[in-house]
Design a protein around this motif. Sequence first.
Motif, mmCIF file in Angstrom:
data_model
loop_
_atom_site.group_PDB
_atom_site.id
_atom_site.type_symbol
_atom_site.label_atom_id
_atom_site.label_comp_id
_atom_site.label_asym_id
_atom_site.label_seq_id
_atom_site.Cartn_x
_atom_site.Cartn_y
_atom_site.Cartn_z
ATOM 1 N N UNK A 54 32.102 51.914 34.513
ATOM 2 C CA UNK A 54 33.004 51.375 35.521
ATOM 3 C C UNK A 54 32.696 52.015 36.868
ATOM 4 N N UNK A 55 32.815 51.204 37.930
ATOM 5 C CA UNK A 55 32.591 51.692 39.304
ATOM 6 C C UNK A 55 33.207 50.692 40.258
ATOM 7 N N UNK A 56 33.609 51.176 41.426
ATOM 8 C CA UNK A 56 34.128 50.285 42.437
ATOM 9 C C UNK A 56 33.795 50.749 43.833
ATOM 10 N N UNK A 57 33.799 49.827 44.764
ATOM 11 C CA UNK A 57 33.588 50.181 46.172
ATOM 12 C C UNK A 57 34.909 50.471 46.862
ATOM 13 N N UNK A 58 36.017 49.975 46.237
ATOM 14 C CA UNK A 58 37.354 50.198 46.778
ATOM 15 C C UNK A 58 38.362 49.858 45.697
ATOM 16 N N UNK A 59 39.641 50.029 46.008
ATOM 17 C CA UNK A 59 40.702 49.721 45.042
ATOM 18 C C UNK A 59 40.755 48.245 44.710
ATOM 19 N N UNK A 60 40.184 47.409 45.590
ATOM 20 C CA UNK A 60 40.227 45.959 45.385
ATOM 21 C C UNK A 60 38.861 45.364 45.043
ATOM 22 N N UNK A 61 37.942 46.224 44.625
ATOM 23 C CA UNK A 61 36.592 45.742 44.297
ATOM 24 C C UNK A 61 35.999 46.651 43.229
ATOM 25 N N UNK A 94 26.627 51.513 39.464
ATOM 26 C CA UNK A 94 26.843 52.270 40.713
ATOM 27 C C UNK A 94 26.463 51.362 41.868
ATOM 28 N N UNK A 95 27.065 51.587 43.006
ATOM 29 C CA UNK A 95 26.709 50.806 44.174
ATOM 30 C C UNK A 95 26.778 51.624 45.440
ATOM 31 N N UNK A 96 26.028 51.184 46.443
ATOM 32 C CA UNK A 96 26.100 51.818 47.758
ATOM 33 C C UNK A 96 27.142 51.129 48.629
ATOM 34 N N UNK A 97 27.512 49.900 48.234
ATOM 35 C CA UNK A 97 28.517 49.128 48.966
ATOM 36 C C UNK A 97 28.962 47.970 48.098
ATOM 37 N N UNK A 98 29.898 47.170 48.609
ATOM 38 C CA UNK A 98 30.391 46.017 47.860
ATOM 39 C C UNK A 98 29.324 44.958 47.663
ATOM 40 N N UNK A 99 28.299 44.968 48.508
ATOM 41 C CA UNK A 99 27.232 43.966 48.419
ATOM 42 C C UNK A 99 25.914 44.547 47.919
ATOM 43 N N UNK A 100 25.970 45.732 47.353
ATOM 44 C CA UNK A 100 24.752 46.375 46.834
ATOM 45 C C UNK A 100 25.125 47.181 45.605
ATOM 46 N N UNK A 101 25.168 46.506 44.446
ATOM 47 C CA UNK A 101 25.622 47.120 43.197
ATOM 48 C C UNK A 101 24.507 47.035 42.158
ATOM 49 N N UNK A 102 24.258 48.146 41.489
ATOM 50 C CA UNK A 102 23.201 48.231 40.474
ATOM 51 C C UNK A 102 23.833 48.401 39.099
ATOM 52 N N UNK A 103 23.367 47.610 38.124
ATOM 53 C CA UNK A 103 23.798 47.741 36.729
ATOM 54 C C UNK A 103 22.563 48.032 35.883
ATOM 55 N N UNK A 155 17.861 45.765 34.435
ATOM 56 C CA UNK A 155 18.314 46.234 35.738
ATOM 57 C C UNK A 155 18.819 45.024 36.511
ATOM 58 N N UNK A 156 20.084 45.060 36.905
ATOM 59 C CA UNK A 156 20.683 43.955 37.631
ATOM 60 C C UNK A 156 21.128 44.410 39.011
ATOM 61 N N UNK A 157 21.080 43.483 39.956
ATOM 62 C CA UNK A 157 21.585 43.755 41.305
ATOM 63 C C UNK A 157 22.647 42.731 41.658
ATOM 64 N N UNK A 158 23.773 43.226 42.158
ATOM 65 C CA UNK A 158 24.848 42.343 42.592
ATOM 66 C C UNK A 158 25.043 42.415 44.093
ATOM 67 N N UNK A 159 25.164 41.249 44.720
ATOM 68 C CA UNK A 159 25.338 41.192 46.170
ATOM 69 C C UNK A 159 26.767 40.838 46.563
ATOM 70 N N UNK A 160 27.678 40.945 45.598
ATOM 71 C CA UNK A 160 29.069 40.585 45.849
ATOM 72 C C UNK A 160 29.390 39.161 45.459
ATOM 73 N N UNK A 161 28.333 38.375 45.232
ATOM 74 C CA UNK A 161 28.514 36.971 44.828
ATOM 75 C C UNK A 161 27.869 36.688 43.474
ATOM 76 N N UNK A 162 26.596 37.055 43.336
ATOM 77 C CA UNK A 162 25.833 36.759 42.125
ATOM 78 C C UNK A 162 25.106 38.001 41.632
#
Length: 575
Positions: free
Chosen positions: A240-247, A280-289, A296-303
């Motif tokens: 589990x990881x988040x960029x904020x309480x709402x993400x 883990x992510x560096x931001x809401x639009x840069x998430x690594x799984x 290895x997956x990358x999430x941009x906040x949408x896909x």
Amino acid sequence: MVVLVLLANLVGCSDDPGQLPPPVHDAEWRVQQQYVDLDGYAVWGSSDHDIFAVGVSGRIIHYDGNAWNLQSSGLYRCFYDVWGSSENDVFVVGEWGWIYHYDGYTWGPMESGTTNHLYGVWGSSATDVFAVGSGAILHFDGNAWREMEEHRGTLSAVWGSSPSDVFAVGSHGDGLILHYDGSEWTQMISGSVGDLLWDVWGSSSTDVYVTGKFGRIAHYDGTDWSLVTGGTENYYLTGIWGSSANDIYAVGSRGSIVHYDGSIWSQQTSGTDSQLNGIWGSSATDVIVLGEQGTLLHGDGQDWAHMTSTNGDYLFGIWGDDKGVMFAVGHKGAVQRNDGNVWIPMECATDATLAGIWGSSESDVYAVGSGGTIMHYDGTAWSSQANASEEYLFAVWGRTADDIFAVGERGTIVHYDGSTWEPLASGTGDDLWAVTGTAEGSVFVMGSAGTILRFDGNDWFSMESGTDAVLRGAWAGLETDVVAVGDQGTVLRFDGIDWREQSVGIDEILYGVCGLTGRDIFAVGSGGVILHYDGNVWSPMESGVITDLRGVCKGPKSDIFVAGYYNTILRYGED
């Protein structure tokens, strides 16, 4: 500091004699590409271009913003978690109490004081780091690790909002949650959060989440723990990881990813069925799984999209010209081309393994391999050329476009005169692994059992090598300056009269060798070995990889390029 004064050379990886290219100062080996295959457990980064992932067999991979590359830990145990305070202060923990630290340059072991498996690591700073695992909680104060407390059960993760607000989760019959207030650890009343908890993360001391078995997600509001609905009851949530309480994201079995937007948890499409373990992510639009089977997956906040470095080809040969066009060849007809930017796969119209490559120009390139295969590139496409031999060809080299030699199994030598390939009588039945020559006219062939043959323009004759090692690579500068390398770290040097063995201090297999001058030579081999000769001694160089390196050549600007297993290509030179 490595300071090389690079002079011209004559053959294979050569410039015109007498030319003095600019010296290369402070050069280092850089990975241009490498295939990454990691059964991974955890991921962490200091930024979007400095990310570490760890997993089985002591593997650590690093993302520099362009590609994932292997880093050498020297350990073949499982690493379960990674955390750092900065890009030059990173900790990984794993089996049997192993803790490794990265200082920005190399990984090295730390004394943990325990042999218990360690599954989680987190810190509030470089001098306040916690590690948890089977029956133990450890703390690092910047100088040494010490055991804080023994406990029954297994702790799988640790996270905190501050040095005096730290949570550790795991299992001991039922789900286990411990809290540290800066003075002591106490067990929290967790209610019915489950009997196995895997990860913990929070946005603050009053907004903490744990994940576990049967898709359970529990939330702590600063007072009580309560179960929340994630719609993942059929899954195990391991990270589990988040960029904020709402993400917030949670990941787990069968490719499951669920997202919390501040109101509801909803499932997302990951595009994989693999077990997902770390996020883990560096931001809401840069998430690594990170997950099993190299996922290895990358999430941009949408896909979500798969991250891949390259394919897993084994590369055996590499060649390039002074204009910057490079070619690499390998397993099952793999051919790649680089025109100065990136390596791009080419269609080669063969499934044969290609072991050697050489060209007279970027529009006249030959690759040879299994079954006597000879492929030619004319600047537009690759095509097969007729060859009287079906023996495996290991290497090819030419003096000009109409004077080319290829060598291979059972003493095979074939020659191209600009029109046809014809067999030559070598006088030996030994496998022949390498071929090189000089501008003065001599051709040298190296093979098994220390075989060395020399062609004087008319006949082949055997030379006394003084070794029975398999000789796999060769490079020639002058008639009085020829080098052969091979098994057991063998390096031979020909001075125009005799072959003499040179001491290199290793026993790994050396597969290839290339020089810029007789005082500036590189040899490559198994396990990521690279040696450099400065005219006096051979010295090891830090390659940054642990895979076998098979081919080496000179490229543009007197840079050195190396190709190897797992699609590895290295470059040595200035930026």
